[in-house]
Design an enzyme around this catalytic site. Structure first.
Site, PDB file in Angstrom:
ATOM      1  N   SER A 102     -20.302  25.298 -13.178  1.00  0.00           N
ATOM      2  CA  SER A 102     -21.362  26.156 -12.633  1.00  0.00           C
ATOM      3  C   SER A 102     -21.423  27.490 -13.369  1.00  0.00           C
ATOM      4  CB  SER A 102     -21.131  26.427 -11.145  1.00  0.00           C
ATOM      5  OG  SER A 102     -21.329  25.254 -10.427  1.00  0.00           O
ATOM      6  N   TYR A 118     -23.750  15.527  -7.501  1.00  0.00           N
ATOM      7  CA  TYR A 118     -24.224  15.110  -8.823  1.00  0.00           C
ATOM      8  C   TYR A 118     -25.249  13.990  -8.690  1.00  0.00           C
ATOM      9  CZ  TYR A 118     -20.253  17.575 -10.861  1.00  0.00           C
ATOM     10  OH  TYR A 118     -19.360  18.530 -11.249  1.00  0.00           O
ATOM     11  N   ASP A 143     -15.220  26.927 -10.281  1.00  0.00           N
ATOM     12  CA  ASP A 143     -16.149  25.925 -10.807  1.00  0.00           C
ATOM     13  C   ASP A 143     -16.687  26.340 -12.180  1.00  0.00           C
ATOM     14  OD1 ASP A 143     -18.201  24.162 -11.306  1.00  0.00           O
ATOM     15  OD2 ASP A 143     -18.838  24.065  -9.215  1.00  0.00           O
ATOM     16  N   ARG A 151     -16.762  19.771  -5.680  1.00  0.00           N
ATOM     17  CA  ARG A 151     -17.806  20.694  -5.215  1.00  0.00           C
ATOM     18  C   ARG A 151     -17.633  20.974  -3.734  1.00  0.00           C
ATOM     19  NH1 ARG A 151     -22.624  19.747  -9.352  1.00  0.00           N
ATOM     20  NH2 ARG A 151     -21.550  21.164 -10.716  1.00  0.00           N
ATOM     21  N   GLN A 168     -15.366  26.846  -5.173  1.00  0.00           N
ATOM     22  CA  GLN A 168     -16.528  27.440  -5.863  1.00  0.00           C
ATOM     23  C   GLN A 168     -16.135  28.483  -6.908  1.00  0.00           C
ATOM     24  OE1 GLN A 168     -19.278  28.610  -2.807  1.00  0.00           O
ATOM     25  NE2 GLN A 168     -20.568  26.832  -3.178  1.00  0.00           N
TER      26      GLN A 168
HETATM   27  P1  NAD Z   1     -25.911  18.693 -13.457  1.00  0.00           P
HETATM   28  O1  NAD Z   1     -25.558  19.625 -14.549  1.00  0.00           O
HETATM   29  O2  NAD Z   1     -24.971  17.569 -13.167  1.00  0.00           O
HETATM   30  O3  NAD Z   1     -27.344  18.057 -13.750  1.00  0.00           O
HETATM   31  C1  NAD Z   1     -28.475  18.872 -13.893  1.00  0.00           C
HETATM   32  C2  NAD Z   1     -29.598  18.414 -12.980  1.00  0.00           C
HETATM   33  O4  NAD Z   1     -30.222  17.272 -13.558  1.00  0.00           O
HETATM   34  C3  NAD Z   1     -29.184  17.999 -11.566  1.00  0.00           C
HETATM   35  O5  NAD Z   1     -29.891  18.779 -10.633  1.00  0.00           O
HETATM   36  C4  NAD Z   1     -29.571  16.537 -11.501  1.00  0.00           C
HETATM   37  O6  NAD Z   1     -30.003  16.150 -10.206  1.00  0.00           O
HETATM   38  C5  NAD Z   1     -30.717  16.486 -12.493  1.00  0.00           C
HETATM   39  N1  NAD Z   1     -31.098  15.143 -12.943  1.00  0.00           N
HETATM   40  C6  NAD Z   1     -30.327  14.070 -13.207  1.00  0.00           C
HETATM   41  N2  NAD Z   1     -31.092  13.017 -13.568  1.00  0.00           N
HETATM   42  C7  NAD Z   1     -32.383  13.447 -13.537  1.00  0.00           C
HETATM   43  C8  NAD Z   1     -33.639  12.836 -13.818  1.00  0.00           C
HETATM   44  N3  NAD Z   1     -33.728  11.565 -14.160  1.00  0.00           N
HETATM   45  N4  NAD Z   1     -34.757  13.585 -13.683  1.00  0.00           N
HETATM   46  C9  NAD Z   1     -34.671  14.875 -13.292  1.00  0.00           C
HETATM   47  N5  NAD Z   1     -33.529  15.501 -13.022  1.00  0.00           N
HETATM   48  C10 NAD Z   1     -32.400  14.798 -13.143  1.00  0.00           C
HETATM   49  O7  NAD Z   1     -26.211  19.494 -12.125  1.00  0.00           O
HETATM   50  P2  NAD Z   1     -25.426  20.763 -11.569  1.00  0.00           P
HETATM   51  O8  NAD Z   1     -25.878  21.996 -12.221  1.00  0.00           O
HETATM   52  O9  NAD Z   1     -24.020  20.425 -11.661  1.00  0.00           O
HETATM   53  O10 NAD Z   1     -25.897  20.844 -10.059  1.00  0.00           O
HETATM   54  C11 NAD Z   1     -26.024  19.718  -9.197  1.00  0.00           C
HETATM   55  C12 NAD Z   1     -26.011  20.205  -7.742  1.00  0.00           C
HETATM   56  O11 NAD Z   1     -24.705  20.531  -7.307  1.00  0.00           O
HETATM   57  C13 NAD Z   1     -26.861  21.434  -7.494  1.00  0.00           C
HETATM   58  O12 NAD Z   1     -27.536  21.295  -6.276  1.00  0.00           O
HETATM   59  C14 NAD Z   1     -25.859  22.531  -7.382  1.00  0.00           C
HETATM   60  O13 NAD Z   1     -26.306  23.627  -6.608  1.00  0.00           O
HETATM   61  C15 NAD Z   1     -24.733  21.813  -6.686  1.00  0.00           C
HETATM   62  N6  NAD Z   1     -23.449  22.482  -6.867  1.00  0.00           N
HETATM   63  C16 NAD Z   1     -22.658  22.656  -5.763  1.00  0.00           C
HETATM   64  C17 NAD Z   1     -21.428  23.289  -5.887  1.00  0.00           C
HETATM   65  C18 NAD Z   1     -20.553  23.504  -4.690  1.00  0.00           C
HETATM   66  O14 NAD Z   1     -20.928  23.135  -3.597  1.00  0.00           O
HETATM   67  N7  NAD Z   1     -19.379  24.074  -4.846  1.00  0.00           N
HETATM   68  C19 NAD Z   1     -20.988  23.710  -7.137  1.00  0.00           C
HETATM   69  C20 NAD Z   1     -21.804  23.491  -8.250  1.00  0.00           C
HETATM   70  C21 NAD Z   1     -23.041  22.867  -8.085  1.00  0.00           C
END
Ligand code: NAD
Length: 370
Positions: free
Chosen positions: A129, A229, A126, A118, A123
């Site tokens: 995403s 994550y 990804d 990430r 990006q």
């Molecule tokens: P994910 O699919 O891994 O998980 C979904 C969500 O579930 C996450 O927000 C996680 O915090 C939440 N979660 C886990 N356990 C939980 C609990 N017990 N109760 C409530 N929520 C819980 O998440 P994702 O879609 O991969 O995104 C995670 C983060 O990474 C986001 O902030 C996203 O914007 C960021 N992201 C950054 C990049 C980058 O910088 N290139 C790329 C993709 C995602």
């Protein structure tokens, strides 16, 4: 170089790893071989690939290429069509040690795109995403379709209809898109996540954040997650979250759960007692169903009614938006390809590159990630 695009054969998989748009960008310099019918489930006829510069052939033709672009890992028979030393790019599941071992012993250079780090540079590659965004959107569509009432508040001559109350559990990419989509439909939304920065994002979309305060430094530290994550939260925090969620779920009409912890079983966020306390006719869409589910009553691939609540356990919702899911996935793959094809249009696997290092799971007979 010869680049093959085989058809996906896993049940329910509708996506394809290249589209005419991405084929066109590669076709001038490389020979593209698309398996006949590979794009059909995403409404892309063979003719469209031919018009973009590809040739259409058999599975053996596509798998026989030097670089093979896939959505899902090939099965044993498909893998047998690949040549030792060939490159395989797809969502190969970096946590499936057995499959990685098999790819290594077949002499493949295999890239698991789910492991793209990430970082800003990655990006555009990804895949988690791009596909989670679609799943979040579709989860709301599926919920609206299952729900027996309106989503928006309506004032009609026959009386007023209340807006649906939607609860989103886990606000990553899918959760944020689910909030935005439910908002567009006029729902009233609440959301919960472990990661503190999410609060501001939830509020900026016009939803309410369910705050579960951190009582110890350890809780605060774990909640920061790692590499973007989440990490599993301590049992005491989970208990306090469950109590709050139980109260909010009682008022909700639709609950969409998206919480995942990479490489682990999904956390249980909606316990059976909470389902029991929910309103009859309410709907749960469990996007984590493939990882064991955020609700223990969800059943993979089925919609079940438990305690009067409709629980949707449809895996892989992105497959229900096959055309756009393929379009975005194919662009991710195209950008990834640019990392391993040099200026002379030759294959170059630079293991010093952070993105290559993170995604290369098998190379030269070695397993590079377990
Ligand atoms: P994910 O699919 O891994 O998980 C979904 C969500 O579930 C996450 O927000 C996680 O915090 C939440 N979660 C886990 N356990 C939980 C609990 N017990 N109760 C409530 N929520 C819980 O998440 P994702 O879609 O991969 O995104 C995670 C983060 O990474 C986001 O902030 C996203 O914007 C960021 N992201 C950054 C990049 C980058 O910088 N290139 C790329 C993709 C995602």
């Amino acid at each position: 170089m010869r680049i093959g695009i085989p058809a996906e054969t896993r049940p329910g998989e509708t996506r394809v790893a290249a589209t005419p748009e991405t084929v066109k960008k590669l076709a001038g310099k490389h020979q593209l071989i698309v398996q006949a019918g590979a794009g059909m489930a995403a409404s892309i006829p063979d003719d469209a690939y031919v018009a973009a510069g590809a040739t259409v052939g058999s599975a053996a033709d596509a798998y026989g290429a030097e670089i093979v672009l896939k959505v899902r890992a090939p099965d044993q028979g498909e893998r047998a069509l690949m040549k030792p030393g060939a490159v395989l790019i797809g969502m190969l599941n970096p946590f499936d040690a057995q499959n990685i071992a098999v790819m290594a012993s077949a002499g493949l250079s295999a890239f698991a795109l789910e492991a793209v780090p990430r970082i800003t540079r990655a990006q555009s590659m990804d895949v988690l995403s791009s596909q989670a965004n679609i799943a979040g959107y579709k989860a709301v569509m599926v919920a609206a379709n299952t729900y027996q009432r309106f989503m928006p508040m309506l004032m009609t001559a026959a009386g007023t209809v209340k807006a649906a109350r939607v609860l989103i559990m886990g606000v990553g990419v899918a959760g944020l898109q689910a909030i935005a989509t439910a908002k567009r439909l006029g729902a009233v939304i609440e959301a919960s996540d472990v990661r503190p920065p999410v609060k501001e994002q939830v509020e900026s979309l016009g939803a309410k954040f369910i705050d579960v305060p951190f009582l110890t430094d350890e809780e605060k530290e774990i909640a920061q997650g790692v590499g973007g994550y989440a990490r599993p939260m301590p049992a005491d925090w989970m208990r306090r979250q469950a109590e709050l969620v139980h109260e909010r779920a009682k008022l909700a009409d639709i609950v969409i759960t998206t919480a995942l912890i990479p490489g682990r079983k999904a956390p249980v966020l909606i316990a059976e007692e909470t389902v029991q306390a929910m309103k009859p006719g309410s709907v749960i869409v469990d996007l984590a169903v493939e990882q064991g589910g955020n609700c223990p009553l969800s059943e993979l691939g089925k919609t079940v009614v438990k305690h009067g609540v409709h629980i949707v356990g449809e895996p892989n919702l992105a497959c229900h938006v096959a055309a756009d899911a393929s379009a975005l996935y194919a662009r991710n793959v195209l950008d990834f390809l640019k990392l391993i094809i040099d200026k002379e249009d030759k294959l170059t696997i630079d293991q010093g590159d952070e993105i290559i290092k993170a995604t290369l799971v098998a190379h030269g007979g070695d397993i590079l990630r377990k």
